[in-house]
Design a protein around this motif. Structure first.
Motif, PDB file in Angstrom:
ATOM      1  N   LEU A 190      61.863  45.397  20.737  1.00  0.00           N
ATOM      2  CA  LEU A 190      60.723  46.183  20.273  1.00  0.00           C
ATOM      3  C   LEU A 190      61.142  46.912  18.999  1.00  0.00           C
ATOM      4  O   LEU A 190      62.239  47.477  18.940  1.00  0.00           O
ATOM      5  CB  LEU A 190      60.276  47.217  21.305  1.00  0.00           C
ATOM      6  CG  LEU A 190      59.858  46.735  22.698  1.00  0.00           C
ATOM      7  CD1 LEU A 190      61.074  46.589  23.616  1.00  0.00           C
ATOM      8  CD2 LEU A 190      58.865  47.714  23.318  1.00  0.00           C
ATOM      9  N   VAL A 191      60.278  46.909  17.993  1.00  0.00           N
ATOM     10  CA  VAL A 191      60.539  47.598  16.738  1.00  0.00           C
ATOM     11  C   VAL A 191      59.336  48.472  16.398  1.00  0.00           C
ATOM     12  O   VAL A 191      58.215  47.965  16.242  1.00  0.00           O
ATOM     13  CB  VAL A 191      60.812  46.616  15.586  1.00  0.00           C
ATOM     14  CG1 VAL A 191      61.088  47.376  14.288  1.00  0.00           C
ATOM     15  CG2 VAL A 191      61.991  45.702  15.914  1.00  0.00           C
ATOM     16  N   TYR A 192      59.579  49.779  16.290  1.00  0.00           N
ATOM     17  CA  TYR A 192      58.562  50.740  15.886  1.00  0.00           C
ATOM     18  C   TYR A 192      58.792  51.128  14.436  1.00  0.00           C
ATOM     19  O   TYR A 192      59.939  51.269  14.003  1.00  0.00           O
ATOM     20  CB  TYR A 192      58.623  51.998  16.756  1.00  0.00           C
ATOM     21  CG  TYR A 192      58.201  51.763  18.196  1.00  0.00           C
ATOM     22  CD1 TYR A 192      56.894  51.991  18.599  1.00  0.00           C
ATOM     23  CD2 TYR A 192      59.115  51.312  19.142  1.00  0.00           C
ATOM     24  CE1 TYR A 192      56.503  51.787  19.909  1.00  0.00           C
ATOM     25  CE2 TYR A 192      58.738  51.092  20.456  1.00  0.00           C
ATOM     26  CZ  TYR A 192      57.426  51.330  20.840  1.00  0.00           C
ATOM     27  OH  TYR A 192      57.040  51.115  22.137  1.00  0.00           O
ATOM     28  N   THR A 193      57.704  51.336  13.688  1.00  0.00           N
ATOM     29  CA  THR A 193      57.818  51.748  12.291  1.00  0.00           C
ATOM     30  C   THR A 193      57.134  53.102  12.110  1.00  0.00           C
ATOM     31  O   THR A 193      56.404  53.328  11.150  1.00  0.00           O
ATOM     32  CB  THR A 193      57.195  50.698  11.359  1.00  0.00           C
ATOM     33  OG1 THR A 193      55.855  50.415  11.781  1.00  0.00           O
ATOM     34  CG2 THR A 193      58.005  49.415  11.390  1.00  0.00           C
ATOM     35  N   ASN A 194      57.394  53.986  13.043  1.00  0.00           N
ATOM     36  CA  ASN A 194      56.828  55.334  13.013  1.00  0.00           C
ATOM     37  C   ASN A 194      57.730  56.252  13.821  1.00  0.00           C
ATOM     38  O   ASN A 194      58.611  55.797  14.552  1.00  0.00           O
ATOM     39  CB  ASN A 194      55.411  55.338  13.606  1.00  0.00           C
ATOM     40  CG  ASN A 194      55.367  54.745  15.002  1.00  0.00           C
ATOM     41  OD1 ASN A 194      55.260  53.520  15.155  1.00  0.00           O
ATOM     42  ND2 ASN A 194      55.466  55.574  16.024  1.00  0.00           N
ATOM     43  N   ASN A 195      57.500  57.562  13.691  1.00  0.00           N
ATOM     44  CA  ASN A 195      58.206  58.527  14.525  1.00  0.00           C
ATOM     45  C   ASN A 195      57.737  58.421  15.965  1.00  0.00           C
ATOM     46  O   ASN A 195      56.580  58.089  16.237  1.00  0.00           O
ATOM     47  CB  ASN A 195      57.952  59.955  14.030  1.00  0.00           C
ATOM     48  CG  ASN A 195      58.825  60.312  12.846  1.00  0.00           C
ATOM     49  OD1 ASN A 195      60.016  60.035  12.853  1.00  0.00           O
ATOM     50  ND2 ASN A 195      58.238  60.924  11.845  1.00  0.00           N
ATOM     51  N   LEU A 196      58.643  58.727  16.887  1.00  0.00           N
ATOM     52  CA  LEU A 196      58.324  58.810  18.308  1.00  0.00           C
ATOM     53  C   LEU A 196      58.713  60.193  18.798  1.00  0.00           C
ATOM     54  O   LEU A 196      59.744  60.737  18.402  1.00  0.00           O
ATOM     55  CB  LEU A 196      59.092  57.745  19.094  1.00  0.00           C
ATOM     56  CG  LEU A 196      58.804  56.287  18.718  1.00  0.00           C
ATOM     57  CD1 LEU A 196      59.819  55.359  19.393  1.00  0.00           C
ATOM     58  CD2 LEU A 196      57.388  55.885  19.110  1.00  0.00           C
ATOM     59  N   THR A 197      57.906  60.761  19.668  1.00  0.00           N
ATOM     60  CA  THR A 197      58.263  62.045  20.256  1.00  0.00           C
ATOM     61  C   THR A 197      59.355  61.827  21.295  1.00  0.00           C
ATOM     62  O   THR A 197      59.531  60.704  21.799  1.00  0.00           O
ATOM     63  CB  THR A 197      57.044  62.692  20.925  1.00  0.00           C
ATOM     64  OG1 THR A 197      56.672  61.907  22.078  1.00  0.00           O
ATOM     65  CG2 THR A 197      55.868  62.798  19.961  1.00  0.00           C
ATOM     66  N   PRO A 198      60.118  62.861  21.643  1.00  0.00           N
ATOM     67  CA  PRO A 198      61.111  62.703  22.709  1.00  0.00           C
ATOM     68  C   PRO A 198      60.502  62.178  24.004  1.00  0.00           C
ATOM     69  O   PRO A 198      61.115  61.365  24.703  1.00  0.00           O
ATOM     70  CB  PRO A 198      61.665  64.122  22.877  1.00  0.00           C
ATOM     71  CG  PRO A 198      61.498  64.743  21.535  1.00  0.00           C
ATOM     72  CD  PRO A 198      60.207  64.200  21.004  1.00  0.00           C
ATOM     73  N   SER A 199      59.295  62.619  24.323  1.00  0.00           N
ATOM     74  CA  SER A 199      58.624  62.149  25.531  1.00  0.00           C
ATOM     75  C   SER A 199      58.299  60.661  25.435  1.00  0.00           C
ATOM     76  O   SER A 199      58.487  59.904  26.402  1.00  0.00           O
ATOM     77  CB  SER A 199      57.340  62.950  25.771  1.00  0.00           C
ATOM     78  OG  SER A 199      56.625  62.442  26.875  1.00  0.00           O
ATOM     79  N   GLN A 200      57.817  60.210  24.288  1.00  0.00           N
ATOM     80  CA  GLN A 200      57.535  58.786  24.106  1.00  0.00           C
ATOM     81  C   GLN A 200      58.810  57.966  24.191  1.00  0.00           C
ATOM     82  O   GLN A 200      58.835  56.898  24.817  1.00  0.00           O
ATOM     83  CB  GLN A 200      56.846  58.560  22.765  1.00  0.00           C
ATOM     84  CG  GLN A 200      55.414  59.037  22.708  1.00  0.00           C
ATOM     85  CD  GLN A 200      54.835  58.963  21.306  1.00  0.00           C
ATOM     86  OE1 GLN A 200      55.552  59.067  20.308  1.00  0.00           O
ATOM     87  NE2 GLN A 200      53.533  58.767  21.220  1.00  0.00           N
ATOM     88  N   MET A 201      59.876  58.460  23.547  1.00  0.00           N
ATOM     89  CA  MET A 201      61.151  57.760  23.606  1.00  0.00           C
ATOM     90  C   MET A 201      61.600  57.546  25.040  1.00  0.00           C
ATOM     91  O   MET A 201      61.951  56.436  25.453  1.00  0.00           O
ATOM     92  CB  MET A 201      62.224  58.559  22.850  1.00  0.00           C
ATOM     93  CG  MET A 201      62.147  58.439  21.346  1.00  0.00           C
ATOM     94  SD  MET A 201      62.887  56.900  20.751  1.00  0.00           S
ATOM     95  CE  MET A 201      64.608  57.183  21.158  1.00  0.00           C
ATOM     96  N   GLN A 202      61.592  58.614  25.821  1.00  0.00           N
ATOM     97  CA  GLN A 202      62.064  58.502  27.190  1.00  0.00           C
ATOM     98  C   GLN A 202      61.138  57.634  28.029  1.00  0.00           C
ATOM     99  O   GLN A 202      61.591  56.881  28.903  1.00  0.00           O
ATOM    100  CB  GLN A 202      62.202  59.884  27.829  1.00  0.00           C
ATOM    101  CG  GLN A 202      63.011  59.874  29.118  1.00  0.00           C
ATOM    102  CD  GLN A 202      64.429  59.332  28.920  1.00  0.00           C
ATOM    103  OE1 GLN A 202      65.157  59.788  28.037  1.00  0.00           O
ATOM    104  NE2 GLN A 202      64.818  58.346  29.714  1.00  0.00           N
ATOM    105  N   SER A 203      59.838  57.695  27.747  1.00  0.00           N
ATOM    106  CA  SER A 203      58.895  56.860  28.490  1.00  0.00           C
ATOM    107  C   SER A 203      59.126  55.383  28.218  1.00  0.00           C
ATOM    108  O   SER A 203      59.034  54.552  29.128  1.00  0.00           O
ATOM    109  CB  SER A 203      57.457  57.242  28.133  1.00  0.00           C
ATOM    110  OG  SER A 203      57.153  58.540  28.566  1.00  0.00           O
ATOM    111  N   ILE A 204      59.429  55.036  26.967  1.00  0.00           N
ATOM    112  CA  ILE A 204      59.722  53.641  26.633  1.00  0.00           C
ATOM    113  C   ILE A 204      61.009  53.199  27.326  1.00  0.00           C
ATOM    114  O   ILE A 204      61.088  52.098  27.885  1.00  0.00           O
ATOM    115  CB  ILE A 204      59.823  53.458  25.112  1.00  0.00           C
ATOM    116  CG1 ILE A 204      58.480  53.763  24.440  1.00  0.00           C
ATOM    117  CG2 ILE A 204      60.268  52.031  24.766  1.00  0.00           C
ATOM    118  CD1 ILE A 204      58.573  53.951  22.939  1.00  0.00           C
ATOM    119  N   ARG A 205      62.025  54.053  27.314  1.00  0.00           N
ATOM    120  CA  ARG A 205      63.290  53.718  27.968  1.00  0.00           C
ATOM    121  C   ARG A 205      63.097  53.560  29.472  1.00  0.00           C
ATOM    122  O   ARG A 205      63.663  52.647  30.096  1.00  0.00           O
ATOM    123  CB  ARG A 205      64.329  54.789  27.651  1.00  0.00           C
ATOM    124  CG  ARG A 205      64.669  54.858  26.162  1.00  0.00           C
ATOM    125  CD  ARG A 205      65.427  56.112  25.796  1.00  0.00           C
ATOM    126  NE  ARG A 205      66.790  56.060  26.286  1.00  0.00           N
ATOM    127  CZ  ARG A 205      67.628  57.080  26.244  1.00  0.00           C
ATOM    128  NH1 ARG A 205      67.226  58.260  25.766  1.00  0.00           N
ATOM    129  NH2 ARG A 205      68.861  56.956  26.680  1.00  0.00           N
TER     130      ARG A 205
END
Length: 250
Positions: free
Chosen positions: A220-235
């Motif tokens: 997966l490749v994102y080309t935008n900022n992610l919030t800490p909550s989004q990061m952890q949710s993806i993980r």
């Protein structure tokens, strides 16, 4: 938004199921799902991300094989194997001397000493000696189009028995974090933009080194900022998708 940049987005195989009661919190620009790895001989790997089907990947210099890691299909890289976007376009993930945000999630097994650019334009057309991924695993690099490698980290999983999720995050505040598996702390946390572009056109070589000993299950490749909550949710989402083996869910 800058107008010249693309910044979005053996055993029987049982595909990972969607986690009950949960879904990915934000769809990436590029998303190569495990369920879309072709059975048998390799044909192409569809992009389910927001940038669309032009970014489906097919073999370029030579064809990787389809294997398995535990119960999961994998794309196995060695020798001159590489995959390139069908449209042949380079995506600029990082612009020279700016803090362009991007984030790469790779679910992969890498042999000790393995090489692979999870994102790269090396040996492609137009070719840049760049990439993000293992170069003599467990050492991982972020190489740029001028062959500069300013960011490096050592991951803890150095054997070929561990399927792991690797995360490389360059934010618009110039911070850089690399993570392994679902552990909360980063293996690398630093700051600084870099004076060269970093381009992506597929998966394969990194800074002139042929891929070796690497099996990729999802990217997966994102080309935008992610919030800490989004990061952890993806993980967490990836961990739920790959609960059966390795350190993706650990």
């Amino acid at each position: 938004m800058l107008p010249f940049m693309l910044r979005a987005a053996g055993a029987k195989y049982t595909p990972p199921s969607t986690p009950s009661g949960g879904s990915i919190p934000i769809v990436p620009a590029l998303w190569y799902k495990n369920s879309d790895i072709p059975a048998g001989g390799f044909g192409s790997w569809a992009n389910s991300g927001t940038l669309g089907t032009g970014y489906t990947m097919s073999p370029f210099s030579s064809t990787p094989s389809v294997g398995t890691v535990g119960p999961y299909k994998s794309v196995d890289f060695s020798s001159t194997n590489s995959l390139r976007f069908n449209n042949g376009v380079n995506i600029t993930l990082h612009q020279s001397s700016q803090a362009t945000p991007f984030c790469v999630f790779a679910v992969a097994r890498v042999n000790s000493g393995g090489y692979c650019g999870f994102v790269t334009a090396d040996q492609m057309s137009p070719s840049y000696p760049d990439g993000i991924g293992p170069q003599n695993h467990p050492t991982h690099y972020e190489w740029y189009d001028n062959d500069g490698g300013p960011f490096t980290a050592t991951f803890t999983s150095a054997t070929n028995s561990q399927l792991t999720q690797y995360i490389y995050y360059h934010q618009s505040d110039n911070s850089v974090q690399w993570y392994e598996s679902k552990t909360a702390s980063a293996t690398l946390s630093t700051t600084g933009s870099y004076g060269a572009n970093l381009s992506m056109q597929g998966i394969g070589w990194i800074s002139g080194y042929q891929p070796s000993g690497t099996s990729v299950c999802e990217l997966l490749v994102y080309t935008n900022n992610l919030t800490p909550s989004q990061m952890q949710s993806i993980r967490n989402y990836l961990g739920q998708q790959y609960p059966a083996t390795g350190r993706v869910n650990a």
